[in-house]
Design a protein around this motif. Sequence first.
Motif, PDB file in Angstrom:
ATOM      1  N   ALA A 256       0.110  13.568   7.731  1.00  0.00           N
ATOM      2  CA  ALA A 256       0.620  12.368   7.052  1.00  0.00           C
ATOM      3  C   ALA A 256      -0.261  11.986   5.883  1.00  0.00           C
ATOM      4  O   ALA A 256       0.228  11.648   4.798  1.00  0.00           O
ATOM      5  CB  ALA A 256       0.712  11.212   8.055  1.00  0.00           C
ATOM      6  N   ALA A 257      -1.586  12.037   6.085  1.00  0.00           N
ATOM      7  CA  ALA A 257      -2.517  11.664   5.020  1.00  0.00           C
ATOM      8  C   ALA A 257      -2.476  12.672   3.879  1.00  0.00           C
ATOM      9  O   ALA A 257      -2.446  12.289   2.703  1.00  0.00           O
ATOM     10  CB  ALA A 257      -3.927  11.564   5.589  1.00  0.00           C
ATOM     11  N   ARG A 258      -2.474  13.948   4.212  1.00  0.00           N
ATOM     12  CA  ARG A 258      -2.481  14.978   3.170  1.00  0.00           C
ATOM     13  C   ARG A 258      -1.211  14.903   2.321  1.00  0.00           C
ATOM     14  O   ARG A 258      -1.272  14.987   1.091  1.00  0.00           O
ATOM     15  CB  ARG A 258      -2.609  16.361   3.814  1.00  0.00           C
ATOM     16  N   PHE A 259      -0.057  14.754   2.980  1.00  0.00           N
ATOM     17  CA  PHE A 259       1.193  14.661   2.220  1.00  0.00           C
ATOM     18  C   PHE A 259       1.212  13.400   1.365  1.00  0.00           C
ATOM     19  O   PHE A 259       1.671  13.421   0.221  1.00  0.00           O
ATOM     20  CB  PHE A 259       2.391  14.669   3.169  1.00  0.00           C
ATOM     21  N   SER A 260       0.701  12.306   1.900  1.00  0.00           N
ATOM     22  CA  SER A 260       0.637  11.057   1.140  1.00  0.00           C
ATOM     23  C   SER A 260      -0.226  11.211  -0.107  1.00  0.00           C
ATOM     24  O   SER A 260       0.131  10.728  -1.183  1.00  0.00           O
ATOM     25  CB  SER A 260       0.082   9.937   2.029  1.00  0.00           C
ATOM     26  N   PHE A 261      -1.369  11.884   0.026  1.00  0.00           N
ATOM     27  CA  PHE A 261      -2.264  12.074  -1.113  1.00  0.00           C
ATOM     28  C   PHE A 261      -1.624  12.959  -2.178  1.00  0.00           C
ATOM     29  O   PHE A 261      -1.675  12.657  -3.371  1.00  0.00           O
ATOM     30  CB  PHE A 261      -3.589  12.684  -0.654  1.00  0.00           C
ATOM     31  N   LEU A 262      -1.013  14.064  -1.756  1.00  0.00           N
ATOM     32  CA  LEU A 262      -0.345  14.944  -2.723  1.00  0.00           C
ATOM     33  C   LEU A 262       0.836  14.228  -3.383  1.00  0.00           C
ATOM     34  O   LEU A 262       1.102  14.418  -4.581  1.00  0.00           O
ATOM     35  CB  LEU A 262       0.133  16.219  -2.029  1.00  0.00           C
ATOM     36  N   LEU A 263       1.518  13.399  -2.608  1.00  0.00           N
ATOM     37  CA  LEU A 263       2.658  12.652  -3.123  1.00  0.00           C
ATOM     38  C   LEU A 263       2.239  11.622  -4.171  1.00  0.00           C
ATOM     39  O   LEU A 263       3.054  11.195  -4.998  1.00  0.00           O
ATOM     40  CB  LEU A 263       3.366  11.963  -1.954  1.00  0.00           C
ATOM     41  N   SER A 264       0.976  11.215  -4.141  1.00  0.00           N
ATOM     42  CA  SER A 264       0.506  10.213  -5.100  1.00  0.00           C
ATOM     43  C   SER A 264       0.388  10.775  -6.516  1.00  0.00           C
ATOM     44  O   SER A 264       0.434  10.009  -7.488  1.00  0.00           O
ATOM     45  CB  SER A 264      -0.861   9.674  -4.660  1.00  0.00           C
ATOM     46  N   ILE A 265       0.227  12.084  -6.641  1.00  0.00           N
ATOM     47  CA  ILE A 265      -0.073  12.673  -7.955  1.00  0.00           C
ATOM     48  C   ILE A 265       1.024  12.408  -8.989  1.00  0.00           C
ATOM     49  O   ILE A 265       0.742  11.908 -10.078  1.00  0.00           O
ATOM     50  CB  ILE A 265      -0.366  14.179  -7.816  1.00  0.00           C
TER      51      ILE A 265
ATOM     52  N   SER B 271       0.836  -1.200   0.000  1.00  0.00           N
ATOM     53  CA  SER B 271       0.000   0.000   0.000  1.00  0.00           C
ATOM     54  C   SER B 271       0.870   1.248   0.000  1.00  0.00           C
ATOM     55  O   SER B 271       1.577   1.543   0.974  1.00  0.00           O
ATOM     56  CB  SER B 271      -0.966   0.063   1.188  1.00  0.00           C
ATOM     57  N   ARG B 272       0.811   1.987  -1.108  1.00  0.00           N
ATOM     58  CA  ARG B 272       1.589   3.215  -1.226  1.00  0.00           C
ATOM     59  C   ARG B 272       1.164   4.233  -0.172  1.00  0.00           C
ATOM     60  O   ARG B 272       1.993   4.809   0.536  1.00  0.00           O
ATOM     61  CB  ARG B 272       1.417   3.802  -2.626  1.00  0.00           C
ATOM     62  N   SER B 273      -0.141   4.450  -0.059  1.00  0.00           N
ATOM     63  CA  SER B 273      -0.614   5.414   0.936  1.00  0.00           C
ATOM     64  C   SER B 273      -0.312   4.920   2.348  1.00  0.00           C
ATOM     65  O   SER B 273       0.070   5.703   3.230  1.00  0.00           O
ATOM     66  CB  SER B 273      -2.112   5.666   0.764  1.00  0.00           C
ATOM     67  N   GLY B 274      -0.482   3.612   2.572  1.00  0.00           N
ATOM     68  CA  GLY B 274      -0.240   3.065   3.903  1.00  0.00           C
ATOM     69  C   GLY B 274       1.194   3.224   4.359  1.00  0.00           C
ATOM     70  O   GLY B 274       1.457   3.641   5.493  1.00  0.00           O
ATOM     71  N   ILE B 275       2.154   2.904   3.495  1.00  0.00           N
ATOM     72  CA  ILE B 275       3.557   2.938   3.905  1.00  0.00           C
ATOM     73  C   ILE B 275       4.063   4.365   4.062  1.00  0.00           C
ATOM     74  O   ILE B 275       4.893   4.655   4.933  1.00  0.00           O
ATOM     75  CB  ILE B 275       4.449   2.140   2.906  1.00  0.00           C
ATOM     76  N   THR B 276       3.567   5.300   3.254  1.00  0.00           N
ATOM     77  CA  THR B 276       3.989   6.697   3.399  1.00  0.00           C
ATOM     78  C   THR B 276       3.392   7.316   4.657  1.00  0.00           C
ATOM     79  O   THR B 276       4.062   8.084   5.357  1.00  0.00           O
ATOM     80  CB  THR B 276       3.599   7.528   2.172  1.00  0.00           C
ATOM     81  N   MET B 277       2.135   6.978   4.960  1.00  0.00           N
ATOM     82  CA  MET B 277       1.545   7.458   6.217  1.00  0.00           C
ATOM     83  C   MET B 277       2.255   6.836   7.416  1.00  0.00           C
ATOM     84  O   MET B 277       2.467   7.502   8.437  1.00  0.00           O
ATOM     85  CB  MET B 277       0.058   7.126   6.265  1.00  0.00           C
ATOM     86  N   THR B 278       2.609   5.571   7.306  1.00  0.00           N
ATOM     87  CA  THR B 278       3.343   4.898   8.377  1.00  0.00           C
ATOM     88  C   THR B 278       4.660   5.605   8.655  1.00  0.00           C
ATOM     89  O   THR B 278       5.011   5.882   9.823  1.00  0.00           O
ATOM     90  CB  THR B 278       3.612   3.425   8.012  1.00  0.00           C
ATOM     91  N   ALA B 279       5.407   5.889   7.602  1.00  0.00           N
ATOM     92  CA  ALA B 279       6.699   6.564   7.770  1.00  0.00           C
ATOM     93  C   ALA B 279       6.519   7.947   8.392  1.00  0.00           C
ATOM     94  O   ALA B 279       7.265   8.332   9.310  1.00  0.00           O
ATOM     95  CB  ALA B 279       7.396   6.680   6.411  1.00  0.00           C
ATOM     96  N   ALA B 280       5.516   8.683   7.912  1.00  0.00           N
ATOM     97  CA  ALA B 280       5.280  10.029   8.440  1.00  0.00           C
ATOM     98  C   ALA B 280       4.869   9.990   9.910  1.00  0.00           C
ATOM     99  O   ALA B 280       5.305  10.823  10.714  1.00  0.00           O
ATOM    100  CB  ALA B 280       4.209  10.733   7.615  1.00  0.00           C
ATOM    101  N   ARG B 281       4.056   9.007  10.290  1.00  0.00           N
ATOM    102  CA  ARG B 281       3.635   8.898  11.695  1.00  0.00           C
ATOM    103  C   ARG B 281       4.815   8.500  12.589  1.00  0.00           C
ATOM    104  O   ARG B 281       4.955   9.026  13.706  1.00  0.00           O
ATOM    105  CB  ARG B 281       2.501   7.873  11.831  1.00  0.00           C
ATOM    106  N   PHE B 282       5.675   7.601  12.124  1.00  0.00           N
ATOM    107  CA  PHE B 282       6.869   7.245  12.901  1.00  0.00           C
ATOM    108  C   PHE B 282       7.772   8.468  13.101  1.00  0.00           C
ATOM    109  O   PHE B 282       8.479   8.564  14.112  1.00  0.00           O
ATOM    110  CB  PHE B 282       7.655   6.142  12.208  1.00  0.00           C
ATOM    111  N   LEU B 283       7.761   9.380  12.138  1.00  0.00           N
ATOM    112  CA  LEU B 283       8.585  10.580  12.224  1.00  0.00           C
ATOM    113  C   LEU B 283       7.941  11.666  13.069  1.00  0.00           C
ATOM    114  O   LEU B 283       8.544  12.726  13.277  1.00  0.00           O
ATOM    115  CB  LEU B 283       8.862  11.123  10.810  1.00  0.00           C
ATOM    116  N   GLY B 284       6.721  11.421  13.557  1.00  0.00           N
ATOM    117  CA  GLY B 284       6.081  12.360  14.472  1.00  0.00           C
ATOM    118  C   GLY B 284       5.086  13.305  13.848  1.00  0.00           C
ATOM    119  O   GLY B 284       4.601  14.235  14.514  1.00  0.00           O
ATOM    120  N   PHE B 285       4.731  13.099  12.583  1.00  0.00           N
ATOM    121  CA  PHE B 285       3.760  13.974  11.933  1.00  0.00           C
ATOM    122  C   PHE B 285       2.339  13.543  12.304  1.00  0.00           C
ATOM    123  O   PHE B 285       2.064  12.361  12.505  1.00  0.00           O
ATOM    124  CB  PHE B 285       3.945  13.948  10.415  1.00  0.00           C
TER     125      PHE B 285
END
Length: 266
Positions: free
Chosen positions: A184-193, A165-179
């Motif tokens: 995390a969700a918004r950056f993941s969605f924009l990053l998908s474009i 899951s592209r969205s799942g793994i990017t949100m996971t990384a962002a949450r581990f980093l403290g976001f």
Amino acid sequence: MLWYQIVFLSLIQGLTEFLPISSSAHLILPAQLLNWQDQGLAFDVAVHVGTLIAIVGYFRKDIAQIVVAWCVSIKDRQSTSDSRLAWWICLATIPACVAGLVFDEFISTHLRSVEVIGYTTIGFGVLLWLSDRYGSNSKTEYDFCPKSVVYIGLAQALALIPGTSRSGITMTAARFLGFSRECAARFSFLLSIPLILAAGGLKLIELISSNVMVDWTSIVVGVVLSAISAYLCIYLFLKWLNRIGFFPFFVYRLILGSLLLFIVYV
């Protein structure tokens, strides 16, 4: 494809592209478990276009601000929060693009199996829950830096493995980093474009060069249904995220992955 296959796969693509449950897994599984004929390259292009329409439509104002700020930063060398966000998206996209060019053939040959999807669905689901359980909410999109963006980009490259899951793994990384969840969700969605653009563009080039017959009715239905379902999915996900967190998606992944491994080994 039969009409119900078209509707099912279009809705599945739209609903799972942006949820942390892996759209690629859900598109691979029907063909392998239900003995459906592969949906084909043209339909893959159609549903990618649909999800792209949804994400651009939902974040149209944000995208316009980011693009304008990015252009101004190039022209006048003026840095703003929006222009930095544009550069962060570009930077985070690079690892997945490189990994896709290097490992695409290996992944397509060796990793597109129900067994692999079962293990990755469970494993990355556990990581998603741990990141949400123990990650802090101290950082916002103004706290991104090159180091954190590279980490998220490297995590995104792992999404080439079906079931991740592209969205799942990017949100996971962002949450581990403290976001925060929302950040995390918004950056993941924009990053998908850019990645959806790249994937859809490559598939379109393959389609044009293959000279295959195209069922335009299926294409139109695929675009419309995937766009509508993806737009609703983004809206509801962002609306409910802070209330429900990622735990329901962890439970879903755990059940789905266990079911797939049961099918494989029993």
